[in-house]
Structures are given as structure tokens and as C-alpha cells.
Scaffold this motif. Structure first.
Motif, PDB file in Angstrom:
ATOM      1  N   ALA A  98       0.807  -1.217   0.000  1.00  0.00           N
ATOM      2  CA  ALA A  98       0.000   0.000   0.000  1.00  0.00           C
ATOM      3  C   ALA A  98       0.844   1.273   0.000  1.00  0.00           C
ATOM      4  CB  ALA A  98      -0.921  -0.002   1.226  1.00  0.00           C
ATOM      5  N   TYR A  99       2.111   1.153   0.397  1.00  0.00           N
ATOM      6  CA  TYR A  99       2.935   2.339   0.643  1.00  0.00           C
ATOM      7  C   TYR A  99       2.981   3.302  -0.543  1.00  0.00           C
ATOM      8  CZ  TYR A  99       6.952   5.021   2.327  1.00  0.00           C
ATOM      9  OH  TYR A  99       7.790   6.016   2.732  1.00  0.00           O
ATOM     10  N   GLY A 100       3.289   2.749  -1.726  1.00  0.00           N
ATOM     11  CA  GLY A 100       3.393   3.596  -2.910  1.00  0.00           C
ATOM     12  C   GLY A 100       2.082   4.303  -3.227  1.00  0.00           C
ATOM     13  N   LEU A 101       0.972   3.603  -3.010  1.00  0.00           N
ATOM     14  CA  LEU A 101      -0.334   4.203  -3.294  1.00  0.00           C
ATOM     15  C   LEU A 101      -0.633   5.311  -2.294  1.00  0.00           C
ATOM     16  CD1 LEU A 101      -2.374   0.964  -4.056  1.00  0.00           C
ATOM     17  CD2 LEU A 101      -1.588   2.670  -5.699  1.00  0.00           C
ATOM     18  N   ARG A 102      -0.315   5.057  -1.028  1.00  0.00           N
ATOM     19  CA  ARG A 102      -0.552   6.074   0.006  1.00  0.00           C
ATOM     20  C   ARG A 102       0.221   7.341  -0.308  1.00  0.00           C
ATOM     21  NH1 ARG A 102       0.169   2.058   4.863  1.00  0.00           N
ATOM     22  NH2 ARG A 102      -1.881   1.097   4.824  1.00  0.00           N
ATOM     23  N   ASN A 103       1.491   7.163  -0.727  1.00  0.00           N
ATOM     24  CA  ASN A 103       2.305   8.338  -1.027  1.00  0.00           C
ATOM     25  C   ASN A 103       1.726   9.141  -2.170  1.00  0.00           C
ATOM     26  OD1 ASN A 103       4.061   7.708   0.978  1.00  0.00           O
ATOM     27  ND2 ASN A 103       5.534   6.685  -0.365  1.00  0.00           N
ATOM     28  N   PRO A 107      -7.180   7.207  -2.557  1.00  0.00           N
ATOM     29  CA  PRO A 107      -8.161   7.052  -1.471  1.00  0.00           C
ATOM     30  C   PRO A 107      -8.032   5.683  -0.792  1.00  0.00           C
ATOM     31  CG  PRO A 107      -9.239   7.705  -3.521  1.00  0.00           C
ATOM     32  CD  PRO A 107      -7.807   7.489  -3.840  1.00  0.00           C
ATOM     33  N   LYS A 108      -8.347   5.667   0.499  1.00  0.00           N
ATOM     34  CA  LYS A 108      -8.140   4.471   1.323  1.00  0.00           C
ATOM     35  C   LYS A 108      -8.848   3.236   0.783  1.00  0.00           C
ATOM     36  CE  LYS A 108      -7.027   4.242   6.164  1.00  0.00           C
ATOM     37  NZ  LYS A 108      -6.279   5.404   6.611  1.00  0.00           N
ATOM     38  N   ASP A 109     -10.124   3.396   0.407  1.00  0.00           N
ATOM     39  CA  ASP A 109     -10.868   2.209  -0.018  1.00  0.00           C
ATOM     40  C   ASP A 109     -10.339   1.677  -1.348  1.00  0.00           C
ATOM     41  OD1 ASP A 109     -11.692   4.579  -1.020  1.00  0.00           O
ATOM     42  OD2 ASP A 109     -13.799   4.020  -1.262  1.00  0.00           O
ATOM     43  N   GLU A 110      -9.847   2.607  -2.174  1.00  0.00           N
ATOM     44  CA  GLU A 110      -9.245   2.193  -3.446  1.00  0.00           C
ATOM     45  C   GLU A 110      -7.951   1.406  -3.189  1.00  0.00           C
ATOM     46  OE1 GLU A 110     -10.156   2.372  -6.505  1.00  0.00           O
ATOM     47  OE2 GLU A 110      -8.302   2.200  -7.681  1.00  0.00           O
ATOM     48  N   ILE A 111      -7.141   1.895  -2.240  1.00  0.00           N
ATOM     49  CA  ILE A 111      -5.917   1.183  -1.873  1.00  0.00           C
ATOM     50  C   ILE A 111      -6.270  -0.220  -1.413  1.00  0.00           C
ATOM     51  CG2 ILE A 111      -4.015   1.050  -0.221  1.00  0.00           C
ATOM     52  CD1 ILE A 111      -3.939   4.063  -0.134  1.00  0.00           C
TER      53      ILE A 111
END
Ligand SMILES: Nc1ncnc2c1ncn2[C@@H]1O[C@H](COP(=O)(O)OP(=O)(O)OP(=O)(O)O)[C@@H](O)[C@H]1O
Ligand SMILES: [Mg+2]
Lengths: 347, 282
Positions: A98-103, A107-111
Motif C-alpha cells: 500500500a505504501y506507494g499508493l498512500r504516497n 483514497p483508502k478504499d481504493e488502496i
């Protein structure tokens, strides 16, 4: 469109080592391109320049219709799988993916959706809460793949991703990588040492030597029509027999249509067959060693008794005695002739 | 064979027990002394069992202090020492982490020069540069302040070197993976490097806290006001040259109190500390 185009790309390291000396390549959208070559030929360097981890000293690199020379790795829309996986040791498998997406502020639900989807595809769902150290090598490898695919990048970059796995797992992962890449249709560049990986994975196989591309094309083309002595010797296992032919000819070797000039003749062990008939090429060898590898066997022999070594592949396990004299022939379409001065293919 | 084994097992234990006794006995005596009244101690026949004045002595030490020599309750001094030790430990760790990060991960001009300058300060502890440092602190009007007390002690080459060594063992690929994952340098520092360094940080904290707590010479120079005294100085001050005037029971209570915070830190951090010295989370 996410093709990758390299135009006379060069890399000079601080200290003056020219690791890549003008490489031009086109990797079409969705294509699987494999880079092979001896150690130190600049494969990793080239891959890392595409990733943006090394600066490009000359030439241009474009991904899609955008030149990326000056663009940060994070903004190039690529994902990379490293040889040692480079998972964050202190993060759970889930967080690693998830790290790359969070950076990027996804959105959380998409991650969550993407991570779970990737975990399902790669069968790492049971380990999502574990730390990487609690995983086996193969599972880590999958997590590293998962980290790459959740981002849905334009290009996957692999630097010898399977070389830390055992032989069996390597074959299994190789098949899976290929399936995954087909399913996702993502343009991929893959660096490997392994012949078999290279031949089986590649849509486009690129053989590099000393910082340059020796030949690029479909794997079967490189196998059937190697354009240089280097490629001829590099592709195929056991390697192609390469014989330097003096103008006077070699004892124990006869060609149906003689060639002139300093020429190197190449013929693959699997294209030689034991026979007493005539052929485009006929060689007399004295057996010096034999190897049975199961369904087939390799005979090592000296040409004409004391000439250069020749390898012949024979089916089955019916091995000749050491010291025996044999005669092997090859058909003309299986003969490769190279200029001895330039190393370039003649026929 | 079994006999020999027994002996071989027994011998190291005996040596260890003797070692423990040598270390622990004076501490025990100090504790005993802190539970008797002054008269019992000074007539030279103090028993080796706890006396009846435990509560009274410790109450006096912490909240009232000695009548003449320190003029300040030890509670205040402990607080001073605590602030000093914590500031030094945390300050040293923060500065060292950042400077090690800079030296390892950034290619700036004169990077190695910067590193060597940091390295050379190993040869310049406070004691060596005490006069110029005192002058600077005095000129900056930092005498009798916590800033003056701690800042000159914070600059630390040891911790920088330790963190540099640790950072160099972190695989380059983690930095590269972070770059590709869209984490900038500070994000990499906070998200990846710090969590990986946590055990080294704990080890450093223990060492530096004790270093800060035990400071003697520097606080002695910098503090003049009674309410800025640290506990280590107080112990020395309480023991007056005319032996008869020393309130031994209070001095001993102070000594025991001075030991508690370092012991507490070591016990709490012990697991992380040992982990930090022997392994890294990689
Ligand atoms: N940071 C660097 N500084 C200087 N020279 C380097 C650096 N990295 C690589 N090289 C040199 O560049 C050349 C190519 O290195 P590269 O890592 O690309 O080889 P490779 O083809 O990936 O080899 P291998 O198959 O062993 O991984 C080598 O000669 C290497 O010594
Ligand atoms: Mg490499």
C-alpha cells in the motif's frame, strides 16, 4: 500507449567507466523485453536508467510519448522488482504493497481494493499482516510483485527477480510472471542471467555485450540466425560449436561447398547427428567425454583426433566408448558462417 | 567428565558472584546508611541491617535538603538532572541521526570533509575545550540556564558514527524502492530509516542518558544558582571536608536516589538495548 523507446542511450559513471555505449531499442506497448548478457555488460545500468535510478549521460529515454530523462522515478509511472526484493522490513505485507499508493494520495478504499486484489492474484492473502522476515523467499518474491502491480504502472522493470530462488520455484515463478504479464498487458523489461528464462519469457530478446546491443529480436530468430559470433556463442546451451576455419581447412572436417577467407563456422550440438552419410558438413571426432542428462546425452570429442573440441547431442543414453571415433553431419541450413575479423554473420 | 563439567560450570558462576558482591556491597552499605540517623553512622558502629529512619531520611532529602551545604531539596536537583540528561540524550540522538543521514544519503560538496570534521571532534570532548566553550556560553549569557548546560554537550561524534555505520548496512535497494514508491528523502527518513534504527536509537539513548546524568565538571562550571544544581554535584557538595559536619544519612540517600533513574532507564530499555547491540531489524 506505453511503449519504451531508447535512443543512443549512454551511461558514463563518475570515474569514467562507460557502462552503456549508445543503446537504441524500441519496446512496443505490452511487449515483454528480456535483456541478457555476460556479467558487467550494463544490463542493470540500462534498466536503472529507464527506472530513473541512474542519470542518463547521453541520448533519450521515452515512456509512452513523454521523454523521461529529467523525470523523477516516482513520476515515470514505472514499477521495479529487485533481485533482493527490497521489501520494507518493518512494514507488514499489506503496508508494503500500500505504501506507494498512500504516497500518491490514493483514497483508502481504493488502496484496500487494489491491495486485496493483488494479494488474491498472487496468493499472498494469508500473509497480509505478516512482516517480510516471516515469509519464505518465494512468498517475498510474490509480495515484491504485488507491490509492483498494485500501482498499475505503464512499465514493469525486473532486475534478476528470480535469481535468489531455488530451481523449481524459479520455473514456477517464471511461468506465473509470464501469465501475469500477459493478463495485465503491461510493457515489461526483464534482466536475467538465465538462458531459459530469457528464451521462454521474451517477446523481444536483447543480447548485450560490453555496453552495446549485439542483437535484438524474437528469441527464436536469435537462436536460428545469430547475427554475430557473440550471440551465436551466448544463446543456446550447451553452446554452439564455433570452429575457426583456416584457408587450408581443418583435418577431420569436410564441407560440401568450401568457403574462402578467414571464417568461423558455427553449428549447434543439437544440429549434429551421428551418421555415415554425406552432409553439408561432416566431422570426424574422437570421443573424449560423455554426459548423460536423461532424455539426451552430450558427446565431447576432439575434431580429427586432436583438433578443437566439438559437442554433439544425441538422443537417448546409448553412449559411445571414450576414445571411439565417430562421424557426425549437419544440414546446410544449420550452418552459421561468421567473419573472423568482424564477428559478423556471412550467410 | 561430569565432575569436570560441574567444576567448569561452578567456576564462572563463582567469579560472577564475587563480581556482583564487589559491585553491590557498597551500594548496599549506602542504602543501609541512608536508613539510620546521623549519630549512629558517625560513631562508627553502623549495623549492616536497615535502620528505622528510612521514611524520615528520604523525606528530608527529597523535599527539604541538607541544612547547610546544598540549600536546596534533592527533588529539585533530580528534576534538573533529569532535564539535563534527557535533553542531552534526545538532542544528541536527533542531531546524530540527521547528520548521519546527510553524510550517508546525500552527495553534497565536501561531504567527506564534513564527515571527517565530525570524526575529529571525537578527540575534543568538553574537558579538552572547556575554556573556549565556557567563554562562548558566558558571552551568550547562557550561564545558569538549561541551554548552557546541555547544548555544548549535545554535539556528538560517537552517535553520528554509530548511526552512519548502521545506515550503511541498510540496502540501497530500500532507498530506490522508496524513490519509486514516491517517497522523498524526508519521507524515506521518517517512514523507513527511523523505524529500522529504533533499536540503535534505544541503545544510544541508554548510553547518552547515563552520560548526561553523570555529567559533573560542566554543570559545576555553568551553574552557580542553588536551584540549578544537579544531583551529582550535590553528592559532592554534601560531603564536607570536616567529616563531622557531613550529614551522611542524607548524602547516602542522595547517592541512592542518583542511581535510580539510570537504573530505571537501563531496565526499561534493556531488551531493546541488547537487541540494538547484537542485531538489526533487516
Ligand atoms: N555506481 C557505479 N560506478 C561505477 N561503475 C559502475 C557502477 N555501477 C556499475 N558500474 C560498472 O558498470 C558496468 C555495468 O554494470 P551493470 O551493473 O550494469 O552490469 P550487469 O550487466 O547488470 O552485470 P550483472 O549481470 O553482473 O548484474 C560494470 O563494469 C560495473 O563495474
Ligand atoms: Mg545486474
Amino acid at each position: 500507449m506505453s511503449d519504451v523507446r531508447l535512443q543512443s542511450v549512454r551511461k558514463v559513471y563518475a570515474g569514467g567507466v562507460e557502462a552503456v555505449k549508445g543503446v537504441s531499442l524500441e519496446i512496443a506497448d505490452g511487449q515483454f523485453c528480456v535483456l541478457v548478457g555476460p556479467s558487467g555488460c550494463g544490463k542493470s545500468t540500462l534498466l536503472r536508467m529507464v527506472a530513473g535510478l541512474e542519470t542518463i549521460s547521453g541520448g533519450t529515454c521515452s515512456i509512452g510519448d513523454r521523454e523521461v530523462n529529467e523525470i523523477e522515478p516516482a513520476d515515470r509511472d514505472i514499477a521495479m522488482v529487485f533481485q533482493n526484493y527490497a521489501l520494507y522490513p518493518h512494514m507488514s505485507v499489506y503496508d508494503n504493497m500500500a505504501y506507494g499508493l498512500r504516497n500518491r494520495g490514493t483514497p483508502k478504499d481504493e488502496i484496500d481494493r487494489r491491495v486485496r486484489e493483488a494479494a488474491r492474484i498472487l496468493e499472498v492473502e494469508p500473509f497480509l499482516e505478516r512482516k517480510p522476515r516471516a515469509l519464505s523467499g518465494g512468498q517475498r518474491q510474490r509480495v515484491a510483485m504485488g507491490r509492483a502491480i498494485v500501482r498499475k504502472p505503464k512499465v514493469f522493470l525486473f532486475d534478476e527477480p528470480l535469481s535468489n530462488l531455488d530451481a523449481k520455484l524459479r520455473i514456477q515463478m517464471r511461468v506465473e510472471i509470464k501469465k501475469l504479464q500477459r493478463a495485465l498487458g503491461t510493457t515489461s523489461i526483464y534482466v536475467t542471467h538465465d538462458q531459459l528464462e530469457a528464451m521462454t519469457l521474451a517477446d523481444q530478446l536483447v543480447v548485450m555485450n560490453k555496453g552495446q546491443v549485439e542483437q535484438a529480436g524474437a528469441p527464436i530468430t536469435l537462436y536460428e540466425r545469430p547475427m554475430t559470433i557473440f550471440v551465436a556463442g551466448f544463446i543456446g546451451a550447451p553452446p554452439m560449436n564455433l570452429l575457426d576455419l583456416p584457408a587450408s581447412g581443418l583435418p577431420g572436417l569436410s564441407l560440401a561447398s568450401p568457403v574462402s577467407g578467414p571464417v568461423t563456422l558455427g553449428v549447434r550440438p543439437e544440429h549434429l547427428e551421428l551418421s555415415t552419410e554425406g552432409g553439408a558438413l561432416a566431422v570426424e571426432v574422437q570421443v573424449t567425454a560423455v554426459e548423460a542428462v536423461g532424455a539426451e546425452s552430450y558427446i565431447y570429442g576432439a575434431l580429427g583426433g586432436q583438433g578443437p573440441e566439438i559437442i554433439v547431442r544425441i538422443p537417448g543414453r546409448d553412449l559411445p566408448a571414450i576414445g571411439a571415433s565417430l562421424r557426425a553431419i549437419a544440414r546446410s541450413e544449420n550452418l552459421h558462417f561468421f567473419s573472423r575479423e568482424t564477428g559478423i554473420r556471412l550467410n | 567428565m561430569v565432575q569436570r563439567r560441574r567444576l567448569l560450570d561452578f567456576l564462572p558462576h563463582l567469579i560472577l558472584l564475587i563480581g556482583v558482591a564487589v559491585v553491590a556491597f557498597p551500594v548496599y552499605v549506602a542504602f543501609i546508611a541512608s536508613t539510620w540517623d546521623a549519630a549512629t553512622i558517625s560513631n562508627g558502629s553502623m549495623p549492616l541491617r536497615p535502620g528505622p529512619h528510612f521514611a524520615e531520611n528520604y523525606y528530608r532529602t527529597i523535599f527539604i535538603g541538607t541544612s547547610s551545604s546544598t540549600r536546596e531539596p534533592v527533588g529539585t536537583m533530580m528534576l534538573n538532572s533529569l532535564i539535563m540528561a534527557l535533553t542531552i540524550a534526545i538532542g544528541k540522538i536527533a542531531i546524530s541521526l540527521i547528520s548521519a543521514f546527510a553524510v550517508v544519503y546525500f552527495r553534497f560538496p565536501f561531504r567527506m570533509t564534513a564527515f571527517w570534521i565530525i570524526f575529529v571532534t571525537l578527540m575534543l570532548p568538553v574537558e579538552v575545550r572547556i575554556f573556549p566553550t565556557y567563554k562562548i556560553v558566558a558571552d551568550l549569557k547562557l550561564l545558569d540556564t538549561f541551554a548552557g548546560l546541555t547544548i555544548p554537550l549535545i554535539a556528538s561524534a560517537t552517535a553520528t558514527l554509530l548511526f552512519r555505520q548502521f545506515f550503511m548496512t541498510v540496502p540501497d535497494e530500500l532507498v530506490e524502492a522508496s524513490k519509486i514508491d514516491g517517497a522523498g528523502p524526508m519521507k524515506f527518513f521518517v517512514d523507513t530509516l527511523l523505524p529500522l534504527s529504533i533499536t540503535s536509537v534505544a541503545a544510544m539513548f541508554v548510553i547518552q542518558f547515563i552520560y548526561g546524568w553523570n555529567q559533573y565538571l560542566w554543570p559545576l562550571l555553568i551553574t552557580t544558582k542553588d536551584n540549578m544544581q544537579t544531583i551529582v554535584i550535590a553528592i559532592k557538595k554534601m560531603i564536607v571536608t570536616q567529616d563531622a559536619l557531613t550529614e551522611w544519612q542524607l548524602a547516602m540517600a542522595t547517592a541512592i536516589l542518583a542511581m535510580l533513574p539510570p537504573v530505571f532507564v537501563v531496565v526499561v530499555m534493556q531488551r531493546l538495548f541488547v537487541k540494538g547491540l547484537v542485531e538489526t531489524e533487516k
